[in-house]
Enzyme design. Structure first.
Site, mmCIF file in Angstrom:
data_model
loop_
_atom_site.group_PDB
_atom_site.id
_atom_site.type_symbol
_atom_site.label_atom_id
_atom_site.label_comp_id
_atom_site.label_asym_id
_atom_site.label_seq_id
_atom_site.Cartn_x
_atom_site.Cartn_y
_atom_site.Cartn_z
ATOM 1 N N GLU A 268 0.802 -1.227 0.000
ATOM 2 C CA GLU A 268 0.000 0.000 0.000
ATOM 3 C C GLU A 268 0.838 1.282 0.000
ATOM 4 O O GLU A 268 0.485 2.235 0.693
ATOM 5 C CB GLU A 268 -0.941 0.001 1.225
ATOM 6 C CG GLU A 268 -1.961 -1.107 1.159
ATOM 7 C CD GLU A 268 -2.840 -1.166 2.391
ATOM 8 O OE1 GLU A 268 -4.061 -1.313 2.222
ATOM 9 O OE2 GLU A 268 -2.309 -1.109 3.520
HETATM 10 C C1 ACM Z 1 -1.889 -5.318 4.061
HETATM 11 O O1 ACM Z 1 -2.959 -5.761 4.504
HETATM 12 N N1 ACM Z 1 -1.813 -4.044 3.693
HETATM 13 C C2 ACM Z 1 -0.706 -6.131 3.952
#
Ligand code: ACM
Length: 492
Positions: free
Chosen positions: A303
């Site tokens: 992310e």
């Molecule tokens: C995640 O759940 N961003 C690894």
């Protein structure tokens, strides 16, 4: 309930169980635990620690041979495998490694009455059904992850969870140690990480929310003494607001960020073009590698939504070799794998899809994959709309959904041989106590444990649900706050 029933309630399901219903072993008050191999010392000590309070027996650990009691022996079985043979006079455990002896102890605990798990003396008798069990894991990696950043958990709380997962043959414990909301491990060369970044958590409570290196080392040893290897994670180049709040020079604009106590994701990034960023990573990796005996260091990589692709590529090209330089194998959330042709790093898949071309290409090149699909085995997803704790961005995950998938045939192009194992992450945006951890982890953690351990040929939801239902008696004795899913036939 007869003793033999316990052989049908083992979780995870062993590879092979031969009942010998004509015999029952009963632990004698004078029984010893006999070691004929030092490999079994820690597993034997762990067994004795569990059984002494409940039985009230001394259960001396001895290297003097004996004809009766619990006997640990060396064998030629493959790593992690074990044999457990129960006769009228002995329980004999045979394995080639400490890991195998630990796995056998987990099985033996479930062959004893649930009251054996009690912290206070219970009446007994302490019977074990006659049997021969030959067992080995499907995958070498069976993991649990705890996020200690969104909410901080004390070492006692982490140890409690480690104890709970060890009972199901989990052998890796992944600690998510840095994120936007907190930096949780002392780094001596960058003290503000914890002085500033370790002060806050989700919701705004403040305190010394970090582990000293001595406390971390103690956690690592505690886990090792339960057959578990700790994997530390420092998430980068995103999920880094706590570090960016601690040191202005880690930001593009040299301005320290404010501490963050919300639950949004994807807004932070280390400065990608500055050498200081990589000097920082080198120091962090060097210090944590020095106090981490296990082979892995997790670098996150998920992310990084504000990091342009070219920057993400440039970052990983410099960051991944730092892990290798300090003698560790990198694990990353699966996004990172598009940046490298190196087959050494391990890919942790967390998405909700059943196809990912970068992960498939990496597997084809030879990278190993840990399976953590969010809509199956993220322990922080709500069970149903009514679940108070948890999030629901990957949907509701009831117990059957957490069990009913095949890690070795789930992702297109990722075969049984490519899969290193299964890990159940627990993110803690909504989780603030041990009771909260337990409510989300139990029972779904046991689905991850079974998927990681048991042969695919034994996969069977009604059978799993029945064996799971039998665990409730143990959890009640242990004081585990579990979710009583209506999908499971709980036995009280
Ligand atoms: C995640 O759940 N961003 C690894």
């Amino acid at each position: 309930m007869t003793e033999t029933t316990r052989l049908q309630e083992l979780l995870p399901q062993p590879a092979e169980v031969q009942p010998h219903p004509e015999v029952t072993f009963t632990l004698d008050p004078s029984a010893a635990i006999v070691l004929t191999t030092e490999d079994a010392r820690h597993p034997a000590e762990r067994l004795a620690e569990i059984l002494r309070p409940s039985t009230g027996y001394p259960l001396e650990i001895t290297t003097t041979p004996a004809e009766t009691g619990i006997i640990f022996e060396q064998s030629e079985t493959p790593a992690e495998a074990y044999e457990l043979e129960v006769t009228a006079t002995t329980v004999t455990i045979r394995s080639a490694t400490p890991a195998g002896h630990f796995n056998a102890v987990a099985t033996l605990r479930q062959l004893l009455p649930p009251q054996a798990e009690a912290k206070t003396e219970q009446p007994g008798p302490w019977t074990v059904p006659g049997a021969k069990i030959q067992d080995h894991p499907r995958y070498p990696h069976r993991g649990a992850m705890l996020d200690v950043t969104r909410h901080f958990f004390t070492t006692d709380q982490v140890k409690r969870y480690i104890d709970q997962v060890a009972a199901y043959k989990i052998n890796y414990f992944h600690l998510h140690l840095s994120d936007d909301q907190g930096w949780r491990l002392e780094i001596k060369s960058w003290p503000n990480l914890t002085k500033i970044g370790g002060r806050t958590e989700v919701g705004g409570r403040t305190g010394n929310f970090f582990y000293t290196q001595a406390e971390y080392a103690d956690l690592v040893t505690y886990a090792q003494n339960r057959g578990i290897t700790v994997i530390p994670e420092f998430d980068m180049p995103g999920h880094t607001n706590a570090a960016q709040a601690s040191y202005p020079e880690l930001n593009d604009d040299d301005q320290a960020r404010d501490p963050y106590t919300g639950i949004e994701v994807g807004f932070s990034s280390l400065a990608i073009d500055k050498d200081i960023t990589y000097a920082f990573i080198d120091d962090v990796v060097r210090e944590v590698a020095a106090i981490t005996p296990g082979p892995y260091l997790h670098i996150g990589g998920d992310e990084a939504l504000t990091t342009p692709d070219a920057d993400y590529q440039a970052f990983m090209t410099r960051a991944l070799p730092i892990v290798q330089k300090h003698g560790k194998t990198a694990i990353g959330w699966h996004e990172f794998v598009k940046t490298t042709e190196d087959t050494t790093p391990v890919v942790q898949f967390w998405n909700q899809t059943t196809a990912d071309e970068n992960v498939a290409a990496a597997a084809k090149r030879g990278n190993k994959v840990i399976m953590s699909p969010a809509n199956r085995i993220y322990l922080d997803m709500k069970y149903t709309e009514e679940t108070e704790l948890g999030l629901k961005w990957a949907g509701h995950v009831e117990v059957e959904a957490s069990y009913d998938w095949n890690p070795g045939a789930y992702l297109d192009g990722v075969t049984e041989e490519d899969v290193l194992g299964v890990e159940a992450p627990l993110w803690t945006e909504t989780v603030a106590s041990s009771a909260d951890i337990e409510y989300l982890a139990f029972p779904r953690l046991t689905a991850a444990a079974e998927l990681g351990w048991s042969p695919q040929s034994t996969h069977d939801w009604p059978g799993f649900a029945r064996r799971l239902g039998a665990q409730a008696k143990r959890w009640e004795v242990q004081g585990i706050n579990y979710y009583r899913s209506p999908q499971v036939p709980w036995q009280d």
